[in-house]
Design a protein around this motif. Structure first.
Motif, PDB file in Angstrom:
ATOM      1  N   PRO A  38       7.972  -9.350   5.444  1.00 13.75           N
ATOM      2  CA  PRO A  38       7.072  -8.343   6.021  1.00 13.75           C
ATOM      3  C   PRO A  38       5.780  -8.278   5.218  1.00 13.75           C
ATOM      4  O   PRO A  38       5.762  -8.509   4.022  1.00 13.75           O
ATOM      5  N   ARG A  39       4.696  -7.962   5.895  1.00 17.03           N
ATOM      6  CA  ARG A  39       3.399  -7.852   5.239  1.00 17.03           C
ATOM      7  C   ARG A  39       3.110  -6.385   4.944  1.00 17.03           C
ATOM      8  O   ARG A  39       3.393  -5.520   5.763  1.00 17.03           O
ATOM      9  N   ARG A  40       2.548  -6.094   3.782  1.00 15.07           N
ATOM     10  CA  ARG A  40       2.195  -4.727   3.404  1.00 15.07           C
ATOM     11  C   ARG A  40       0.702  -4.657   3.107  1.00 15.07           C
ATOM     12  O   ARG A  40       0.152  -5.541   2.459  1.00 15.07           O
ATOM     13  N   TYR A  41       0.075  -3.585   3.592  1.00 18.19           N
ATOM     14  CA  TYR A  41      -1.356  -3.393   3.407  1.00 18.19           C
ATOM     15  C   TYR A  41      -1.626  -1.974   2.945  1.00 18.19           C
ATOM     16  O   TYR A  41      -1.056  -1.023   3.482  1.00 18.19           O
ATOM     17  N   GLY A  42      -2.493  -1.826   1.959  1.00 13.01           N
ATOM     18  CA  GLY A  42      -2.965  -0.509   1.558  1.00 13.01           C
ATOM     19  C   GLY A  42      -3.997  -0.059   2.565  1.00 13.01           C
ATOM     20  O   GLY A  42      -4.900  -0.804   2.926  1.00 13.01           O
ATOM     21  N   THR A  43      -3.866   1.158   3.048  1.00 15.45           N
ATOM     22  CA  THR A  43      -4.779   1.670   4.069  1.00 15.45           C
ATOM     23  C   THR A  43      -6.154   1.917   3.468  1.00 15.45           C
ATOM     24  O   THR A  43      -6.273   2.504   2.398  1.00 15.45           O
ATOM     25  N   VAL A  44      -7.183   1.473   4.176  1.00 17.82           N
ATOM     26  CA  VAL A  44      -8.559   1.711   3.767  1.00 17.82           C
ATOM     27  C   VAL A  44      -9.100   2.793   4.685  1.00 17.82           C
ATOM     28  O   VAL A  44      -9.134   2.628   5.896  1.00 17.82           O
ATOM     29  N   PHE A  45      -9.481   3.921   4.102  1.00 21.45           N
ATOM     30  CA  PHE A  45      -9.982   5.038   4.889  1.00 21.45           C
ATOM     31  C   PHE A  45     -11.492   4.935   5.009  1.00 21.45           C
ATOM     32  O   PHE A  45     -12.188   4.838   4.007  1.00 21.45           O
ATOM     33  N   ALA A  46     -11.986   4.980   6.224  1.00 27.27           N
ATOM     34  CA  ALA A  46     -13.429   4.909   6.454  1.00 27.27           C
ATOM     35  C   ALA A  46     -13.985   6.326   6.539  1.00 27.27           C
ATOM     36  O   ALA A  46     -13.573   7.103   7.384  1.00 27.27           O
ATOM     37  N   GLY A  47     -14.893   6.659   5.653  1.00 31.51           N
ATOM     38  CA  GLY A  47     -15.533   7.964   5.711  1.00 31.51           C
ATOM     39  C   GLY A  47     -14.883   9.005   4.828  1.00 31.51           C
ATOM     40  O   GLY A  47     -15.386   9.326   3.774  1.00 31.51           O
ATOM     41  N   THR A  48     -13.740   9.539   5.254  1.00 30.98           N
ATOM     42  CA  THR A  48     -13.109  10.626   4.503  1.00 30.98           C
ATOM     43  C   THR A  48     -11.686  10.266   4.133  1.00 30.98           C
ATOM     44  O   THR A  48     -11.062   9.418   4.759  1.00 30.98           O
ATOM     45  N   ASN A  49     -11.180  10.953   3.139  1.00 30.59           N
ATOM     46  CA  ASN A  49      -9.785  10.798   2.744  1.00 30.59           C
ATOM     47  C   ASN A  49      -8.948  11.839   3.469  1.00 30.59           C
ATOM     48  O   ASN A  49      -9.408  12.953   3.712  1.00 30.59           O
ATOM     49  N   PRO A  50      -7.703  11.518   3.801  1.00 28.23           N
ATOM     50  CA  PRO A  50      -6.858  12.488   4.487  1.00 28.23           C
ATOM     51  C   PRO A  50      -6.503  13.674   3.581  1.00 28.23           C
ATOM     52  O   PRO A  50      -6.391  13.535   2.371  1.00 28.23           O
ATOM     53  N   ASP A  51      -6.330  14.832   4.222  1.00 24.96           N
ATOM     54  CA  ASP A  51      -6.020  16.059   3.486  1.00 24.96           C
ATOM     55  C   ASP A  51      -4.533  16.281   3.291  1.00 24.96           C
ATOM     56  O   ASP A  51      -4.130  17.094   2.478  1.00 24.96           O
ATOM     57  N   TYR A  99      -4.419   1.822  11.300  1.00 23.88           N
ATOM     58  CA  TYR A  99      -4.896   0.671  10.530  1.00 23.88           C
ATOM     59  C   TYR A  99      -4.024  -0.556  10.820  1.00 23.88           C
ATOM     60  O   TYR A  99      -4.532  -1.662  11.001  1.00 23.88           O
ATOM     61  N   GLY A 100      -2.712  -0.356  10.899  1.00 27.94           N
ATOM     62  CA  GLY A 100      -1.805  -1.454  11.237  1.00 27.94           C
ATOM     63  C   GLY A 100      -2.072  -2.003  12.624  1.00 27.94           C
ATOM     64  O   GLY A 100      -2.051  -3.219  12.841  1.00 27.94           O
TER      65      GLY A 100
END
Length: 90
Positions: free
Chosen positions: A51-64, A76-77
């Motif tokens: 399986p492939r794993r990816y760190g999510t890249v947040f565009a603009g703001t970070n989640p709260d 993102y996936g």
């Protein structure tokens, strides 16, 4: 604990989130808490390919919160599978 999982275009997407603490990862430090997430992409049915794993890249703001981080990881996936994003595996 449940791991959010969806099936998308013949792949299984699983998202994991965690909270990042400011200043040397001290949970008692002052400052905003940030959330990060990882999306795991596996084929259905599972085959010999890892399986492939990816760190999510947040565009603009970070989640709260962790729910927003999970939702963004799933999107993102989907974007990776649709070819909209060229991501680097972890």
């Amino acid at each position: 604990m449940t791991i959010p999982t969806i099936e998308y275009r013949g792949h299984e997407l699983r998202a994991y989130s965690h909270q990042e603490f400011p200043l040397h990862r001290d949970p008692y430090a002052n400052g905003l808490r940030k959330f990060s997430s990882v999306v795991r992409i596996d084929s259905t049915p599972p085959n010999d390919v890892k399986p492939r794993r990816y760190g999510t890249v947040f565009a603009g703001t970070n989640p709260d919160n962790d729910t927003d981080a999970i939702d963004l990881a799933m999107q993102y996936g989907k974007d990776i599978l649709d070819g909209k994003v060229q991501a680097t595996e972890l």
